[in-house]
Design a protein around this motif. Structure first.
Motif, PDB file in Angstrom:
ATOM      1  N   TRP A 151       1.069  -1.048   0.043  1.00 28.20           N
ATOM      2  CA  TRP A 151       0.543  -0.145  -0.085  1.00 28.20           C
ATOM      3  C   TRP A 151       1.542   1.481  -0.165  1.00 28.20           C
ATOM      4  N   THR A 152       1.986   1.316   0.772  1.00 23.37           N
ATOM      5  CA  THR A 152       2.514   2.403   0.883  1.00 23.37           C
ATOM      6  C   THR A 152       3.487   2.088  -0.708  1.00 23.37           C
ATOM      7  N   LYS A 154       2.698   1.108  -3.311  1.00 21.73           N
ATOM      8  CA  LYS A 154       1.461   1.822  -4.048  1.00 21.73           C
ATOM      9  C   LYS A 154       1.617   4.023  -3.702  1.00 21.73           C
ATOM     10  N   HIS A 155       1.537   4.110  -2.758  1.00 24.42           N
ATOM     11  CA  HIS A 155       1.316   5.654  -2.621  1.00 24.42           C
ATOM     12  C   HIS A 155       1.661   6.191  -3.185  1.00 24.42           C
ATOM     13  N   ASN A 156       3.577   5.981  -3.040  1.00 24.72           N
ATOM     14  CA  ASN A 156       4.587   6.873  -2.898  1.00 24.72           C
ATOM     15  C   ASN A 156       4.531   7.062  -4.755  1.00 24.72           C
ATOM     16  N   SER A 157       3.534   6.247  -5.332  1.00 24.55           N
ATOM     17  CA  SER A 157       3.915   6.164  -7.012  1.00 24.55           C
ATOM     18  C   SER A 157       3.305   7.270  -7.412  1.00 24.55           C
ATOM     19  N   TYR A 158       2.011   6.897  -6.760  1.00 24.65           N
ATOM     20  CA  TYR A 158       0.725   7.922  -5.962  1.00 24.65           C
ATOM     21  C   TYR A 158       0.843   9.525  -6.276  1.00 24.65           C
ATOM     22  N   SER A 159       1.800   9.588  -5.277  1.00 25.56           N
ATOM     23  CA  SER A 159       2.481  11.132  -5.103  1.00 25.56           C
ATOM     24  C   SER A 159       3.074  11.745  -6.438  1.00 25.56           C
ATOM     25  N   VAL A 160       3.814  11.189  -6.839  1.00 31.37           N
ATOM     26  CA  VAL A 160       3.931  11.549  -8.048  1.00 31.37           C
ATOM     27  C   VAL A 160       3.066  12.631  -8.524  1.00 31.37           C
ATOM     28  N   ARG A 161       1.803  11.485  -9.376  1.00 30.96           N
ATOM     29  CA  ARG A 161       1.332  12.123 -10.133  1.00 30.96           C
ATOM     30  C   ARG A 161       0.051  12.595  -9.288  1.00 30.96           C
ATOM     31  N   GLU A 162       0.048  12.543  -7.231  1.00 31.23           N
ATOM     32  CA  GLU A 162      -0.515  13.441  -6.976  1.00 31.23           C
ATOM     33  C   GLU A 162      -0.237  15.332  -7.178  1.00 31.23           C
ATOM     34  N   ALA A 163       1.066  14.846  -7.263  1.00 24.18           N
ATOM     35  CA  ALA A 163       2.171  16.130  -6.897  1.00 24.18           C
ATOM     36  C   ALA A 163       1.804  16.981  -8.552  1.00 24.18           C
ATOM     37  N   ILE A 164       2.330  16.499  -9.869  1.00 24.37           N
ATOM     38  CA  ILE A 164       2.077  16.990 -11.291  1.00 24.37           C
ATOM     39  C   ILE A 164      -0.117  17.315 -11.399  1.00 24.37           C
ATOM     40  N   ASP A 165      -1.218  16.536 -10.549  1.00 24.28           N
ATOM     41  CA  ASP A 165      -2.380  17.700 -10.642  1.00 24.28           C
ATOM     42  C   ASP A 165      -2.172  18.899  -9.713  1.00 24.28           C
ATOM     43  N   LEU A 220     -12.800   7.479  16.557  1.00 27.65           N
ATOM     44  CA  LEU A 220     -13.678   5.753  17.020  1.00 27.65           C
ATOM     45  C   LEU A 220     -13.406   4.633  15.237  1.00 27.65           C
ATOM     46  N   ASP A 221     -12.940   5.116  14.491  1.00 29.39           N
ATOM     47  CA  ASP A 221     -12.678   3.474  14.331  1.00 29.39           C
ATOM     48  C   ASP A 221     -11.240   2.953  14.143  1.00 29.39           C
ATOM     49  N   GLY A 222     -11.331   3.280  15.618  1.00 27.06           N
ATOM     50  CA  GLY A 222     -10.052   1.997  16.461  1.00 27.06           C
ATOM     51  C   GLY A 222      -8.766   1.620  15.247  1.00 27.06           C
ATOM     52  N   LYS A 223      -8.176   1.347  16.194  1.00 24.86           N
ATOM     53  CA  LYS A 223      -6.689   0.770  15.503  1.00 24.86           C
ATOM     54  C   LYS A 223      -6.084   1.384  14.036  1.00 24.86           C
ATOM     55  N   GLU A 224      -7.282   0.850  12.730  1.00 20.34           N
ATOM     56  CA  GLU A 224      -7.625   0.615  12.009  1.00 20.34           C
ATOM     57  C   GLU A 224      -7.323   1.892  11.239  1.00 20.34           C
ATOM     58  N   GLY A 225      -8.322   2.737  11.719  1.00 19.87           N
ATOM     59  CA  GLY A 225      -8.491   4.201  11.519  1.00 19.87           C
ATOM     60  C   GLY A 225      -7.531   5.224  11.533  1.00 19.87           C
ATOM     61  N   PHE A 226      -7.147   5.244  13.021  1.00 16.41           N
ATOM     62  CA  PHE A 226      -5.636   5.577  13.071  1.00 16.41           C
ATOM     63  C   PHE A 226      -4.653   5.796  12.033  1.00 16.41           C
ATOM     64  N   LEU A 227      -4.787   4.572  11.590  1.00  6.68           N
ATOM     65  CA  LEU A 227      -3.391   3.735  10.185  1.00  6.68           C
ATOM     66  C   LEU A 227      -4.049   4.578   9.017  1.00  6.68           C
ATOM     67  N   TRP A 228      -5.191   4.468   9.171  1.00  6.98           N
ATOM     68  CA  TRP A 228      -5.744   4.682   7.963  1.00  6.98           C
ATOM     69  C   TRP A 228      -5.612   5.898   7.300  1.00  6.98           C
ATOM     70  N   HIS A 229      -5.726   7.558   8.699  1.00  2.00           N
ATOM     71  CA  HIS A 229      -6.005   8.681   9.351  1.00  2.00           C
ATOM     72  C   HIS A 229      -4.807   9.409   9.222  1.00  2.00           C
ATOM     73  N   PHE A 230      -3.784   8.675   9.083  1.00  2.00           N
ATOM     74  CA  PHE A 230      -2.422   9.114   9.492  1.00  2.00           C
ATOM     75  C   PHE A 230      -1.589   8.351   8.278  1.00  2.00           C
ATOM     76  N   PHE A 231      -1.299   7.655   7.226  1.00  2.00           N
ATOM     77  CA  PHE A 231      -1.345   7.336   6.098  1.00  2.00           C
ATOM     78  C   PHE A 231      -1.725   8.086   5.402  1.00  2.00           C
ATOM     79  N   GLN A 232      -3.372   7.674   5.482  1.00  2.00           N
ATOM     80  CA  GLN A 232      -4.082   8.418   4.006  1.00  2.00           C
ATOM     81  C   GLN A 232      -3.972  10.241   4.034  1.00  2.00           C
ATOM     82  N   GLY A 233      -3.929  10.081   5.458  1.00  2.00           N
ATOM     83  CA  GLY A 233      -4.352  11.418   5.527  1.00  2.00           C
ATOM     84  C   GLY A 233      -3.316  12.896   5.383  1.00  2.00           C
ATOM     85  N   TRP A 234      -2.166  12.041   6.093  1.00  2.00           N
ATOM     86  CA  TRP A 234      -0.989  12.771   6.379  1.00  2.00           C
ATOM     87  C   TRP A 234       0.904  12.645   6.028  1.00  2.00           C
TER      88      TRP A 234
END
Length: 270
Positions: A151-152, A154-165, A220-234
């Motif tokens: 997942w990380t 993939k998102h590293n490669s996504y980050s280049v495309r998002e920067a382009i956008d 409120l979405d537990g440990k998975e919620g923390f990881l989701w928001h930390f990785f995908q949101g920050w």
């Protein structure tokens, strides 16, 4: 029950995608990967689609049960004036649905020939040429089954495309007008993204994480919620900012230099 045809457009993967798709009766095609928008529009132009409606699903997405029910019960009763319909996006991370996220409705169903994808490197929406867009309120899920390492990466490669956008929205490096016919929520999201672009680098990703994790009750979405928001949101958005910063530091706001730098350092020809 609606009779459906499934078209799988693969980018020359080396796993068993072809065998699995064909075993379920899917029509299988291959096209060299550029980005999601190019791949989807290629499918619209090259696959022998002869159905009235088209449903777009990416490889890590599926229709939820109520999404299937809504399509079966309502789709073909819609008047001809309706060209497209939105479905509700559910986010699933590490097997848990992220329930404390803003509700997102996306156009994923449309009459063939009346819509196509925006020409964007990331955050592409389906652009409807004419006709009404309605909400069907059925759901589809984004549920990637790979591990965190995958997942990380993939998102590293996504980050280049998002920067382009982001750079394209700021400097028009792709030459797009961005005058697209989007559904109401997508248009609103695009305006918010422009405000995000004008916010200070790095601070904006941290504030976005706080908004999602604290003020929208993501904790409120537990440990998975923390990881989701930390990785995908920050983490992910900080990585995007780092690449935007790197490109601007080397190129300023000179469009030709930005294009050349991205091609030389990331292998992407714009």
């Amino acid at each position: 029950m609606i009779n459906a045809k499934v078209f799988v457009v693969d980018s020359f993967s080396t796993d068993k995608t072809m065998q699995i798709a064909k075993s379920y009766g899917a029509y299988f095609y291959q096209n060299e990967w550029v980005n999601h928008a190019v791949q989807f529009n290629w499918a619209l132009e090259n696959c022998p689609i002869d159905t009235d409606w088209v449903l777009r699903l990416d490889a890590d997405e599926y229709l939820c049960e109520n999404g299937v029910e809504v399509i079966n019960n309502e789709l073909y009763n819609l008047p001809k004036s309706v060209s497209a319909a939105t479905l509700v996006l559910k986010r699933v991370f590490m097997g848990r649905e992220m329930k404390h996220m803003p509700k997102i409705k996306m156009v994923r169903l449309f009459r063939f020939g009346r819509a196509r994808s925006e020409n964007r490197w990331m955050d592409e929406h389906i652009q409807v040429d004419f006709g009404e867009i309605i909400d069907l309120n059925g759901a589809f899920a984004d549920d990637n089954l790979n591990n965190i390492g995958w997942w990380t990466t993939k998102h590293n490669s996504y980050s280049v495309r998002e920067a382009i956008d982001l750079l394209d929205m700021e400097y028009q490096i792709l030459g797009n007008s961005h005058d697209n016919k989007l559904d109401e929520q997508a248009a609103k999201k695009r305006k918010l993204k422009m405000k995000y672009i004008k916010s200070p680098l790095f601070i904006r990703s941290f504030l976005y994480f706080l908004y999602r994790y604290i003020f929208k009750f993501g904790f409120l979405d537990g440990k998975e919620g923390f990881l989701w928001h930390f990785f995908q949101g920050w983490w992910y958005r900080t990585l995007v900012d780092a690449k935007v910063y790197e490109i601007k530091k080397n190129c300023g706001n000179e469009v030709d230099k930005i294009r050349s730098y991205i091609h030389k350092n990331y292998g992407i020809r714009l």
